[in-house]
Write a protein that holds these residues in place. Structure first.
Motif: not given
Length: 752
Positions: A589-615
């Motif tokens: 997280a301290n390394v210089d990040a690449p250029d920002f891009e537009m991110v759909d937070l809602h879709n990002l969280l839906i994908q994250t939820k699917e990956e965490m279903n078992d947990t």
């Protein structure tokens, strides 16, 4: 018609002479006559008692009558021209009365025109002599360079014109003590050149009259004053004779002249920049009268001196300015490195004191003292710097007599009365030039402390003018403008140089810090490598061997205490692997990040939820995701951000209820940041064990814990990593909690 005199009969003595109204004596000298004419009515309202000595009328015949009754048209024409020309304060012309030539002078006084008449005659071939002396003024410019040389030429010329026994130029200092700076005299007379006279010799009101009336003549110090008369019905009580030629002199001044043995005097004022700079003083040791033309010629010589004061003083300072400016040039043109040793180099140069002709100089810079020449000791320098910083208004101060400013620095003021101080921003950084005392002998014309003497007749002006020598030690030679300008120029250069040194030092420090940072980063890379390879492999082997031991022999199970130790060892190795994994994430997280891009937070969280279903299923947790905005960011880091916040909520869930986590966009703004409208505010809210808000800042620090590590798994890096990710996204993170009710983490993302 009845008449009365307007003589001022107030008793005047040496105890109240400073209050003597010398401009309204009501008396004149007898070598001429005076008439005052009302400006509106042309009626003669004041007349001198001696008028009948010069014209065929007495004062009784003139007073209360119009002026046209007694003077012819030629005289009245001159009078009326002057009356109409109100811009001209003074007029003089020659006029014959009964075949006797008079010099007539007119001037305004309140609501009157004062007419003064003096008999005049051709004195010692004046026409040719006066013309030549006036023409000679131009030659003085070429023949003299200094002010003293000019004054010497002028007094010699005036003596030739007037035939006075002694002619002097008398110069005032700041306190109006006088010094004779030029003299021309008869050979048999004692010289006065170089003698000083105390300010009490010429009282304040006399100096004020010298400014108004530039010429004063006393033809005979033994004269009998002539009274001025008016008629009883006249409103006049006094008559202002400030501009009068014939005005009678204070009896105290007459006594002073008697004590000096002087018989007649002529004084011309030298006015420079509206102030009384000095006097041309002419003494004769018997009665002596001068014509108006000769007096005007003397006045012309006086005006010539005053017109040349600035030029001559500049000439005298020109050579000094050249020398001190050359010293400044030598210092400021040096090729100096931007380090502290360059200050030492400057303070090893003699030019640093010759630039203002000082005895020594010291500078205190960040606690380091730099010295050249004669200075106070180190402790005294710091004491003086503290005093001058508080005493000066703008960080600059100069004096030729430190003892006149303060009595608390006696040892310094005795050794170094001359101080030229510049502050470099505060009381601990400054530069001071010093001058040692100019021990000089001042020769007074009599003891100045005995300007008033007491005898059997009472108080009188001093009778002794014998040379009296006073030794002065508490002053130095005055600082000249050229010297102060040179100091100021060097100070500006020095100040810029000090700033350059500080900037250079800061660059060097930054360079060193950059090198240290590079070394630290290299070490961190080594740690990452070790963490990725050298540490992970032994931990995997420890876990594998522990699992093997636990499954090795089901017929002969391990003793319970050994079994428990192996399990604890296996858990410790697992925690160590988790810690290493989190450290890797944190450093990434301290390394210089690449250029920002537009991110759909809602879709990002839906994908994250699917990956965490078992947990989520294993923990009976529910994750609710409400509509979220688009933001600029790095998808990988944002995913890590929300994974850590969700896992944090699961980790600190309450054993009394199933975990509920809600991620939504805050709509009802309650804090000032939200109300500003500059941020998207995302809430991650849970119903876990919560925390005390007194510790809210601590939870974002790396390896910080609010709970016992044996009760809750994890490395303590998760929320610290979240804070780093938010900083990368130019936002920030906040948290609030309620014990046993849950916690809310707020994420602030900039809208633009």
């Amino acid at each position: 018609m009845n008449f009365r005199n307007i003589t001022n009969r107030d008793i005047v003595n040496l105890e109240n002479c400073e209050d003597e109204p010398i401009h309204i004596p009501g008396l004149i000298q007898p070598h001429g006559f005076l008439i005052s004419v009302d400006f509106q009515t042309n009626i003669i309202n004041v007349c001198s008692e001696n008028i009948n000595n010069y014209i065929d009328f007495t004062y009784q015949q003139l007073l209360g009558k119009e002026i046209k009754t007694f003077f012819n048209n030629t005289f009245l024409s001159e009078f009326n021209i002057f009356k109409k020309d109100t811009a001209t304060p003074f007029k003089a012309f020659n006029f014959s009365i009964n075949e006797r030539l008079f010099s007539i002078s007119l001037h305004h006084s309140d609501n009157a025109i004062i007419i003064e008449g003096e008999p005049t005659e051709n004195q010692f071939d004046k026409d040719n002599q006066l013309y030549n002396s006036s023409k000679q003024l131009l030659s003085y410019i070429e023949d003299t360079s200094t002010l003293k040389e000019l004054c010497n030429s002028v007094v010699l010329a005036i003596k030739n014109i007037t035939n006075y026994d002694r002619v002097m130029v008398y110069r005032f200092d700041a306190e109006y003590n006088g010094e004779i700076i030029a003299e021309s005299k008869e050979e048999h007379l004692e010289p006065f050149l170089g003698l000083h006279y105390p300010h009490t010799d010429i009282p304040v009101q006399a100096r004020e009259l010298y400014i108004k009336n530039h010429l004063r003549i006393i033809g005979d110090v033994d004269y009998k004053p002539v009274e001025l008369f008016t008629y009883n019905l006249s409103p006049i009580k006094t008559l202002d004779l400030s501009l009068s030629i014939l005005r009678s002199v204070s009896p105290i001044h007459i006594q002073y002249l008697h004590n000096m043995g002087v018989g007649a005097t002529l004084t011309v004022s030298l006015i420079h920049k509206g102030k009384l700079w000095g006097l041309i003083a002419c003494h004769h040791y018997s009665p002596k009268y001068l014509s108006q033309d000769i007096r005007n010629t003397v006045k012309l010589h006086g005006h010539f001196i005053t017109s040349q004061i600035d030029v001559r003083l500049l000439n005298e300072q020109y050579e000094i300015a050249g020398r001190v400016n050359a010293a400044v040039e030598r210092l400021t043109s040096k090729k100096l490195a931007f380090n502290r040793s360059s200050i030492i180099e400057l303070f090893n140069e003699k030019s640093i004191v010759s630039l203002c002709n000082s005895a020594g100089v010291s500078a205190l810079i960040d606690g380091e003292l730099y010295i050249y020449g004669e200075t106070p000791n180190n402790e005294e320098i710091q004491l003086l710097g503290d005093f001058l910083y508080n005493y000066s208004d703008n960080g600059r101060f100069v004096t030729s007599s430190l003892s006149h400013i303060t009595s608390n620095l006696k040892s310094i003021s005795e050794a170094f009365p001359g101080i030229n101080y510049y502050s470099l921003g505060d009381e601990t950084n400054f530069i001071i030039w010093y001058r040692t005392p100019t021990i000089k002998d001042i020769h007074w014309a009599g003891d100045p402390s005995k300007s008033i003497e007491k005898d059997t007749k009472g108080l009188s002006p001093r009778k002794s003018f014998a040379k009296f020598t006073e030794n002065v030690k508490d002053t130095c030679k005055p600082w000249l403008e050229a010297e102060l300008a040179a100091c100021s120029n060097f100070f500006n250069f020095f100040q810029i140089h000090i700033r350059s040194i500080i900037i250079n030092e800061e660059k060097e420090n930054q360079k060193k810090l950059s090198e240290i940072l590079k070394e630290t980063n290299a070490e961190l890379e080594n740690i990452n490598w070790i963490s990725t390879h050298d540490l992970q492999e032994p931990l995997r082997k420890i876990r594998m061997m522990a699992s093997t031991l636990l499954r090795s022999d089901t017929k002969n199970p391990l003793p319970e205490n050994v079994h428990n130790k192996i399990i604890r060892m296996q858990n410790s190795a697992e925690r160590m692997q988790t810690l290493i994994s989190d450290i890797l994430k944190y450093t990434k997280a301290n390394v210089d990040a690449p250029d920002f891009e537009m991110v759909d937070l809602h879709n990002l969280l839906i994908q994250t939820k699917e990956e965490m279903n078992d947990t989520l299923n294993d923990t009976n947790a529910s994750l609710k995701i409400e509509p979220l905005p688009h933001i600029k960011g790095v998808p990988f880091l944002l995913k890590q951000l929300f994974l850590n916040t969700i896992y944090n909520s699961l980790k600190f869930s309450s054993p009394e209820r199933d975990p509920i986590i809600v991620i939504k966009m805050e709509k009802d703004s309650i804090d000032e940041i939200s109300k500003s409208g500059m941020y998207h505010v995302i809430e991650v809210k849970d119903n876990g064990i919560g925390f005390n808000n007194a510790y809210k800042e601590k939870i974002f620090k790396i390896f910080s814990r609010l709970n016992n590590k044996s009760d809750y798994s994890g490395s303590g890096i998760g929320l610290a990593l979240c804070k780093k990710i938010m900083i990368k996204h130019q936002g920030f993170i906040d948290a609030t909690g309620t014990v046993d009710k849950g916690a809310t983490i707020k994420l602030y993302f900039p809208k633009n």
